[in-house]
Write a protein that holds these residues in place. Structure first.
Motif, PDB file in Angstrom:
ATOM      1  N   GLU A  35      57.910 -32.185  36.570  1.00 22.71           N
ATOM      2  CA  GLU A  35      56.628 -31.473  36.618  1.00 22.71           C
ATOM      3  C   GLU A  35      55.686 -31.981  35.525  1.00 22.71           C
ATOM      4  O   GLU A  35      54.482 -32.152  35.762  1.00 22.71           O
ATOM      5  CB  GLU A  35      56.860 -29.975  36.460  1.00 22.71           C
ATOM      6  CG  GLU A  35      57.512 -29.320  37.682  1.00 22.71           C
ATOM      7  CD  GLU A  35      57.819 -27.853  37.454  1.00 22.71           C
ATOM      8  OE1 GLU A  35      57.696 -27.380  36.290  1.00 22.71           O
ATOM      9  OE2 GLU A  35      58.196 -27.173  38.426  1.00 22.71           O
ATOM     10  N   PHE A  36      56.248 -32.234  34.343  1.00 20.03           N
ATOM     11  CA  PHE A  36      55.423 -32.706  33.234  1.00 20.03           C
ATOM     12  C   PHE A  36      54.776 -34.040  33.563  1.00 20.03           C
ATOM     13  O   PHE A  36      53.554 -34.221  33.410  1.00 20.03           O
ATOM     14  CB  PHE A  36      56.272 -32.829  31.961  1.00 20.03           C
ATOM     15  CG  PHE A  36      55.532 -33.430  30.796  1.00 20.03           C
ATOM     16  CD1 PHE A  36      54.685 -32.649  30.024  1.00 20.03           C
ATOM     17  CD2 PHE A  36      55.668 -34.775  30.475  1.00 20.03           C
ATOM     18  CE1 PHE A  36      53.992 -33.197  28.954  1.00 20.03           C
ATOM     19  CE2 PHE A  36      54.981 -35.336  29.410  1.00 20.03           C
ATOM     20  CZ  PHE A  36      54.146 -34.537  28.650  1.00 20.03           C
ATOM     21  N   PHE A  37      55.557 -35.004  34.034  1.00 21.48           N
ATOM     22  CA  PHE A  37      55.012 -36.331  34.307  1.00 21.48           C
ATOM     23  C   PHE A  37      54.166 -36.355  35.583  1.00 21.48           C
ATOM     24  O   PHE A  37      53.294 -37.223  35.732  1.00 21.48           O
ATOM     25  CB  PHE A  37      56.133 -37.367  34.348  1.00 21.48           C
ATOM     26  CG  PHE A  37      56.643 -37.723  32.970  1.00 21.48           C
ATOM     27  CD1 PHE A  37      55.901 -38.541  32.149  1.00 21.48           C
ATOM     28  CD2 PHE A  37      57.830 -37.188  32.499  1.00 21.48           C
ATOM     29  CE1 PHE A  37      56.347 -38.860  30.868  1.00 21.48           C
ATOM     30  CE2 PHE A  37      58.282 -37.493  31.219  1.00 21.48           C
ATOM     31  CZ  PHE A  37      57.541 -38.329  30.407  1.00 21.48           C
ATOM     32  N   THR A  38      54.398 -35.414  36.481  1.00 27.42           N
ATOM     33  CA  THR A  38      53.489 -35.257  37.623  1.00 27.42           C
ATOM     34  C   THR A  38      52.111 -34.852  37.129  1.00 27.42           C
ATOM     35  O   THR A  38      51.083 -35.380  37.583  1.00 27.42           O
ATOM     36  CB  THR A  38      54.027 -34.205  38.609  1.00 27.42           C
ATOM     37  OG1 THR A  38      55.265 -34.655  39.155  1.00 27.42           O
ATOM     38  CG2 THR A  38      53.037 -33.982  39.750  1.00 27.42           C
ATOM     39  N   ASP A  39      52.078 -33.927  36.166  1.00 22.31           N
ATOM     40  CA  ASP A  39      50.805 -33.492  35.578  1.00 22.31           C
ATOM     41  C   ASP A  39      50.121 -34.636  34.835  1.00 22.31           C
ATOM     42  O   ASP A  39      48.891 -34.768  34.876  1.00 22.31           O
ATOM     43  CB  ASP A  39      51.031 -32.316  34.625  1.00 22.31           C
ATOM     44  CG  ASP A  39      51.312 -31.012  35.356  1.00 22.31           C
ATOM     45  OD1 ASP A  39      50.846 -30.872  36.499  1.00 22.31           O
ATOM     46  OD2 ASP A  39      52.006 -30.146  34.793  1.00 22.31           O
ATOM     47  N   VAL A  40      50.914 -35.460  34.148  1.00 19.90           N
ATOM     48  CA  VAL A  40      50.349 -36.626  33.458  1.00 19.90           C
ATOM     49  C   VAL A  40      49.633 -37.529  34.463  1.00 19.90           C
ATOM     50  O   VAL A  40      48.489 -37.946  34.245  1.00 19.90           O
ATOM     51  CB  VAL A  40      51.456 -37.426  32.726  1.00 19.90           C
ATOM     52  CG1 VAL A  40      50.921 -38.787  32.264  1.00 19.90           C
ATOM     53  CG2 VAL A  40      51.980 -36.650  31.522  1.00 19.90           C
ATOM     54  N   GLY A  41      50.299 -37.818  35.584  1.00 18.11           N
ATOM     55  CA  GLY A  41      49.699 -38.659  36.615  1.00 18.11           C
ATOM     56  C   GLY A  41      48.463 -38.031  37.227  1.00 18.11           C
ATOM     57  O   GLY A  41      47.445 -38.700  37.434  1.00 18.11           O
ATOM     58  N   THR A  47      42.535 -35.460  38.452  1.00 15.35           N
ATOM     59  CA  THR A  47      42.639 -34.026  38.723  1.00 15.35           C
ATOM     60  C   THR A  47      42.273 -33.224  37.478  1.00 15.35           C
ATOM     61  O   THR A  47      42.593 -33.615  36.354  1.00 15.35           O
ATOM     62  CB  THR A  47      44.072 -33.663  39.167  1.00 15.35           C
ATOM     63  OG1 THR A  47      44.405 -34.452  40.311  1.00 15.35           O
ATOM     64  CG2 THR A  47      44.167 -32.184  39.529  1.00 15.35           C
ATOM     65  N   ASP A  48      41.608 -32.110  37.677  1.00 15.65           N
ATOM     66  CA  ASP A  48      41.138 -31.292  36.559  1.00 15.65           C
ATOM     67  C   ASP A  48      42.260 -30.375  36.058  1.00 15.65           C
ATOM     68  O   ASP A  48      42.357 -29.204  36.435  1.00 15.65           O
ATOM     69  CB  ASP A  48      39.928 -30.458  36.992  1.00 15.65           C
ATOM     70  CG  ASP A  48      39.281 -29.733  35.816  1.00 15.65           C
ATOM     71  OD1 ASP A  48      39.508 -30.154  34.668  1.00 15.65           O
ATOM     72  OD2 ASP A  48      38.550 -28.748  36.055  1.00 15.65           O
ATOM     73  N   VAL A  49      43.146 -30.927  35.227  1.00 13.67           N
ATOM     74  CA  VAL A  49      44.210 -30.146  34.605  1.00 13.67           C
ATOM     75  C   VAL A  49      44.090 -30.297  33.093  1.00 13.67           C
ATOM     76  O   VAL A  49      43.555 -31.287  32.604  1.00 13.67           O
ATOM     77  CB  VAL A  49      45.616 -30.594  35.076  1.00 13.67           C
ATOM     78  CG1 VAL A  49      45.821 -30.305  36.540  1.00 13.67           C
ATOM     79  CG2 VAL A  49      45.839 -32.081  34.798  1.00 13.67           C
ATOM     80  N   SER A  50      44.599 -29.300  32.358  1.00 15.61           N
ATOM     81  CA  SER A  50      44.516 -29.305  30.902  1.00 15.61           C
ATOM     82  C   SER A  50      45.761 -29.947  30.305  1.00 15.61           C
ATOM     83  O   SER A  50      46.879 -29.513  30.570  1.00 15.61           O
ATOM     84  CB  SER A  50      44.368 -27.868  30.380  1.00 15.61           C
ATOM     85  OG  SER A  50      44.597 -27.812  28.987  1.00 15.61           O
ATOM     86  N   THR A  51      45.555 -30.990  29.495  1.00 19.17           N
ATOM     87  CA  THR A  51      46.705 -31.646  28.860  1.00 19.17           C
ATOM     88  C   THR A  51      47.421 -30.692  27.906  1.00 19.17           C
ATOM     89  O   THR A  51      48.650 -30.644  27.879  1.00 19.17           O
ATOM     90  CB  THR A  51      46.262 -32.900  28.082  1.00 19.17           C
ATOM     91  OG1 THR A  51      45.194 -32.565  27.195  1.00 19.17           O
ATOM     92  CG2 THR A  51      45.796 -33.976  29.027  1.00 19.17           C
ATOM     93  N   GLU A  52      46.665 -29.935  27.140  1.00 23.22           N
ATOM     94  CA  GLU A  52      47.280 -28.995  26.201  1.00 23.22           C
ATOM     95  C   GLU A  52      48.120 -27.961  26.946  1.00 23.22           C
ATOM     96  O   GLU A  52      49.217 -27.589  26.503  1.00 23.22           O
ATOM     97  CB  GLU A  52      46.202 -28.294  25.369  1.00 23.22           C
ATOM     98  CG  GLU A  52      46.777 -27.370  24.288  1.00 23.22           C
ATOM     99  CD  GLU A  52      45.690 -26.767  23.419  1.00 23.22           C
ATOM    100  OE1 GLU A  52      46.052 -26.113  22.412  1.00 23.22           O
ATOM    101  OE2 GLU A  52      44.497 -26.934  23.730  1.00 23.22           O
ATOM    102  N   GLU A  53      47.617 -27.534  28.107  1.00 21.35           N
ATOM    103  CA  GLU A  53      48.333 -26.520  28.884  1.00 21.35           C
ATOM    104  C   GLU A  53      49.658 -27.059  29.416  1.00 21.35           C
ATOM    105  O   GLU A  53      50.696 -26.405  29.300  1.00 21.35           O
ATOM    106  CB  GLU A  53      47.455 -26.046  30.043  1.00 21.35           C
ATOM    107  CG  GLU A  53      48.089 -24.945  30.883  1.00 21.35           C
ATOM    108  CD  GLU A  53      47.190 -24.503  32.027  1.00 21.35           C
ATOM    109  OE1 GLU A  53      47.731 -24.128  33.091  1.00 21.35           O
ATOM    110  OE2 GLU A  53      45.958 -24.533  31.850  1.00 21.35           O
TER     111      GLU A  53
END
Length: 361
Positions: A35-41, A47-53
């Motif tokens: 999930e973490f590396f999916t968010d990184v990609g 995609t508008d996601v928060s890195t800190e989150e």
């Protein structure tokens, strides 16, 4: 493809860490690592996601796993309700010290730089493709035909147009393209500055491939401070409530998942740093082709119109061009005797707006 390969390699590094050093935690951690590396990609590709989150979410979900296997090791796991309480309390207890903040800071900056760089490169491709496929006006086409073939009527098949005549035709035909030049130069300069910032601590390759090391530091810190963390957890969540469930083992196949990733060796020519050098060279070439000074003999315009004389191909003879030679750009074309330019192409206007925007970004 480079970014995708790098993300996959960093994910495999992290999974390998758990399989080798924290095998009893690997099965539970696997989903959170993915999930973490999916968010990184997702972040890098727009995609508008928060890195800190998503960094904090990873460490929040890691704490209950570390608690049940490192701080309060046992044959069974804590209940889902107790694990949720620990997850909610992670930022108050701070079991991993300053590591989550360090990761969030490094990830936030390096991922933002990389995402902006990728967006800028995509826009550059769009600008190049659009300007390479612009349609000439009928007036321009007639002027080009006249410039190229009129000497043929006199049997001068090797004759070339004189400088002033050629410049008027070319500047009239490329008047809209010339409007892009100033903004393209600003874009290239911004791209070079952005590329220079993608080094050292905030180099994406360094940050992602070092992530597993920081995770290891975080787990070691939690293990060392185990008694204190256990006491804090008891105050907030009470004593551990356990359930009779065996934790799954490591299911990550290191040999299989690392196949095809050897090309991304740290010593390989395929590193991001070397790719940036290549991009820098390509940018320099394109600056030469699309910009430069006509008087200095550099740039696309002078390559097209550099002959000051015309003749029969055997003995060149000078012949003056009596009309005024106009400058580059739309405004300068009002007095062009060879090509009539009606106004700014809306496609060019759109490109200029996009270049302005990406430079601001």
């Amino acid at each position: 493809e480079t970014f995708e390969t790098l993300i996959k390699l960093a994910e495999n590094y992290t999974s390998t860490l758990f399989c080798n050093a924290y095998r009893n935690m690997a099965g539970e951690a696997a989903t959170h690592i993915r999930e973490f590396f999916t968010d990184v990609g997702l972040f890098i590709f727009g995609t508008d996601v928060s890195t800190e989150e998503f960094v904090n979410r990873f460490f929040d979900t890691l704490f209950p796993i570390a608690y049940s296997h490192m701080i309060k090791p046992g044959l069974t796991d804590v209940s889902l309700e107790y694990a949720e309480c620990l997850r909610m309390a992670t930022r108050d207890i701070r079991p991993f010290g300053s590591v989550p903040k360090v990761v969030a800071r490094q990830m936030g900056r390096s991922l933002l730089l990389s995402r902006t760089f990728l967006q800028a490169l995509n826009l550059g491709i769009e600008v190049i493709n659009t300007t390479d496929h612009l349609h000439f006006s009928k007036d321009c086409s007639r002027a080009l035909l006249r410039m190229q073939y009129c000497p043929h009527c006199q049997g001068l098949t090797l004759s070339k147009p004189c400088m002033g005549y050629c410049l008027n035709v070319v500047r009239g035909c490329l008047a809209n393209l010339a409007e892009v030049d100033l903004h393209w130069r600003g874009y290239v300069q911004s791209l070079e500055e952005l590329s220079s910032a993608m080094h050292g601590t905030y180099d994406l390759e360094h940050v992602l491939l070092n992530f597993h090391s920081l995770v290891n530091d975080a787990l070691i810190q939690a293990h060392i401070n185990g008694p204190e963390l256990s006491e804090q957890a008891n105050k907030i969540c009470g004593p551990p409530v356990r359930k009779p469930t065996q934790s799954p083992g490591c299911s990550f196949d290191q040999n299989k998942d690392n196949q095809g990733l050897k090309m991304f060796s740290r010593d390989s020519e395929e590193t991001l740093a070397n790719r940036r050098k290549l991009r820098g060279a390509l940018i320099s070439v394109y600056k030469y082709l699309k910009g430069g000074s006509e008087e200095e003999g550099t740039g696309l315009f002078s390559l097209v119109a550099s002959n000051r004389t015309r003749g029969n191909g055997h003995k060149l003879r000078h012949q003056n061009y009596t009309h005024r030679v106009v400058g580059s750009g739309i405004k300068a074309q009002s007095g062009n005797p060879e090509v009539k330019v009606k106004g700014t192409d809306p496609v060019i206007s759109q490109i200029i707006d996009k270049l302005k925007h990406v430079i601001q970004v």
